[in-house]
Design an enzyme around this catalytic site. Structure first.
Site, PDB file in Angstrom:
ATOM      1  N   LYS A  89      36.362  45.179  30.996  1.00 50.57           N
ATOM      2  CA  LYS A  89      36.180  43.882  30.278  1.00 50.57           C
ATOM      3  C   LYS A  89      35.052  43.103  30.841  1.00 50.57           C
ATOM      4  O   LYS A  89      33.944  42.574  29.958  1.00 50.57           O
ATOM      5  CB  LYS A  89      37.304  42.841  30.281  1.00 50.57           C
ATOM      6  CG  LYS A  89      38.727  43.324  29.761  1.00 50.57           C
ATOM      7  CD  LYS A  89      38.388  43.389  28.009  1.00 50.57           C
ATOM      8  CE  LYS A  89      39.574  43.845  27.346  1.00 50.57           C
ATOM      9  NZ  LYS A  89      39.546  43.941  26.096  1.00 50.57           N
ATOM     10  N   GLU A 111      40.114  34.480  23.950  1.00 52.59           N
ATOM     11  CA  GLU A 111      41.578  34.919  23.772  1.00 52.59           C
ATOM     12  C   GLU A 111      41.643  36.045  24.814  1.00 52.59           C
ATOM     13  O   GLU A 111      40.961  36.826  25.276  1.00 52.59           O
ATOM     14  CB  GLU A 111      41.915  35.352  22.544  1.00 52.59           C
ATOM     15  CG  GLU A 111      41.517  36.881  22.326  1.00 52.59           C
ATOM     16  CD  GLU A 111      40.215  37.369  22.163  1.00 52.59           C
ATOM     17  OE1 GLU A 111      39.744  38.352  22.650  1.00 52.59           O
ATOM     18  OE2 GLU A 111      39.380  36.626  21.895  1.00 52.59           O
ATOM     19  N   SER A 378      40.702  52.516  32.416  1.00 66.45           N
ATOM     20  CA  SER A 378      40.070  51.138  32.015  1.00 66.45           C
ATOM     21  C   SER A 378      40.315  49.827  32.859  1.00 66.45           C
ATOM     22  O   SER A 378      39.650  48.854  32.807  1.00 66.45           O
ATOM     23  CB  SER A 378      40.600  50.696  30.509  1.00 66.45           C
ATOM     24  OG  SER A 378      41.997  50.726  30.634  1.00 66.45           O
TER      25      SER A 378
END
Length: 393
Positions: A89, A111, A378
């Site tokens: 991210k 969010e 990830s």
């Protein structure tokens, strides 16, 4: 397709389905990002922070013991879990925060589901001294308590959302309401390849560093391209980041792994592509979980980051055009895969990433000969220990 069309469509998917108050803002953001992306000084600053702050390039690791257990697959893991904040991210939040600064925005909203995007947003806001507000479903606040503590420690205000299913969809709803009300000083830092144009395109470009690196690293190790790519898909930013730099390579089989939850037949899942239909949610047209009247159905996944009833529009386009295929993995299969990677390689993946790992045994049974595969790892599994402890007793 290098970019979506002028209206932000990938084939029939994408676009801008937003209130009129946001249209001028989105058009301005599209122009600002395009100018930044063309600017060598912006690219240099972005890659400086990716390298010196986030820890890129990440390793492409040959999982030897896992590969031996699978037999027919030689597995490489793209180790996004090793980045600062523990997931992919931060690639996106670093890029977008630099855009927001150039736009003069002082207040950042976001969010989050699993909390990783919230943590990454709070991190870059702390780095640059900006106000940060993160909307998070009340259900996710409970199951991702560790990441809530991290966000607050970084100076962010975490707002629990108690409407709807109290998960990612509802958090995104509240963030959009905030944005509509505070357009002048607020930048909405969306965490995935969903939302209205230019967000799907912008996030894909920022996350493509994953696939660009993986391609170069794999060629150095194997002197050829991989046979398969695997990544989990909720909104789908880690997957698109890996997939896009390979999307023109016909011999590379691209597979996105959705959350099948309790099973596709139960209705309690998050598999928008494999079990959904086209519809509009959060400003774009894509594949959705919806009833016959077009009402969005609540999603379910043991992985909070996959618990979303839609998917990025470019993934819907990849599926429709045959560039990629998409499969489902259940909660139970994902947990077993988390255990498998932990004991074979000493790597505890995030529950989201474990969905991609879980498809490896199925793929191993299908292939002929020995094939190579890159799996996007990830994120790391620290944040999921509470859930794992609860499930495993």
């Amino acid at each position: 397709m290098k970019t979506p069309d002028r209206n932000g469509h990938f084939g029939e998917f994408g676009g801008r389905y937003v209130p009129e108050t946001l249209m001028a803002l989105l058009l301005d953001l599209e122009q600002r990002f395009a100018a930044c992306w063309r600017d060598p000084a912006f690219r240099k600053e972005f890659h400086f922070y990716l390298a010196e702050y986030a820890g890129r390039p990440t390793r492409l690791y040959y999982a030897e013991r896992l590969s031996k257990e699978l037999g027919t697959l030689k597995v490489y893991l793209k180790r996004e879990d090793l980045l600062h904040t523990g997931a992919h991210k931060v690639n996106n939040t670093l890029g977008q925060i630099l855009v927001a600064r150039r736009m003069g925005k002082k207040r950042i909203i976001a969010e989050t589901g699993a909390g990783q995007h919230g943590v990454a947003t709070a991190t870059v806001c702390a780095l640059f001294g900006l106000q940060c507000v993160v909307y998070m479903g009340a259900e996710d606040v409970k199951r991702q308590a560790l990441n809530v503590v991290r966000m607050k420690l970084l100076g962010a205000e975490v707002v629990p959302v108690t409407t709807g299913s109290c998960t990612l969809k509802d958090a995104m709803n509240e963030a959009i309401r905030d944005w509509v009300t505070n357009v002048k000083d607020t930048y909405y830092l969306i965490g995935t390849v969903a939302g209205p144009h230019p967000y799907p395109y912008m996030v894909r470009e920022l996350q493509s560093v994953i696939g660009i690196e993986a391609r170069k690293q794999f060629l150095l190790k194997e002197s050829k391209l991989p046979d398969y790519l695997l990544a989990c898909v909720g909104g789908g930013s880690n997957a698109m980041g890996l997939f896009y730099p390979f999307h023109k390579d016909k011999k590379v089989h691209i597979i996105g792994v959705e959350a099948a939850g309790h099973g596709l037949h139960t209705g309690a899942h998050s598999a928008a592509i494999t079990a959904g239909t086209p519809g509009v949610l959060h400003g774009c047209k894509s594949a959705l979980l919806q009833d016959k009247n077009g009402q969005v159905i609540s999603a379910h996944s043991v992985a909070a980051g996959l618990d979303y009833p839609g998917v990025g529009p470019e993934h819907a386009f990849f599926n429709a055009s045959g560039i990629a295929s998409y499969v489902g993995i259940t909660d139970i299969e994902a947990i077993e895969a988390l255990k498998m990677l932990s004991v074979t390689e000493g790597i505890i993946p995030a529950l989201e990433s474990a969905h991609a790992i879980a498809y490896l045994p199925k793929l191993a049974k299908k292939v002929k000969g020995r094939k190579t595969v890159i799996v996007c790892l990830s994120g790391r599994g620290d944040k999921d220990m509470g859930t794992i402890q609860e499930v495993l007793g």
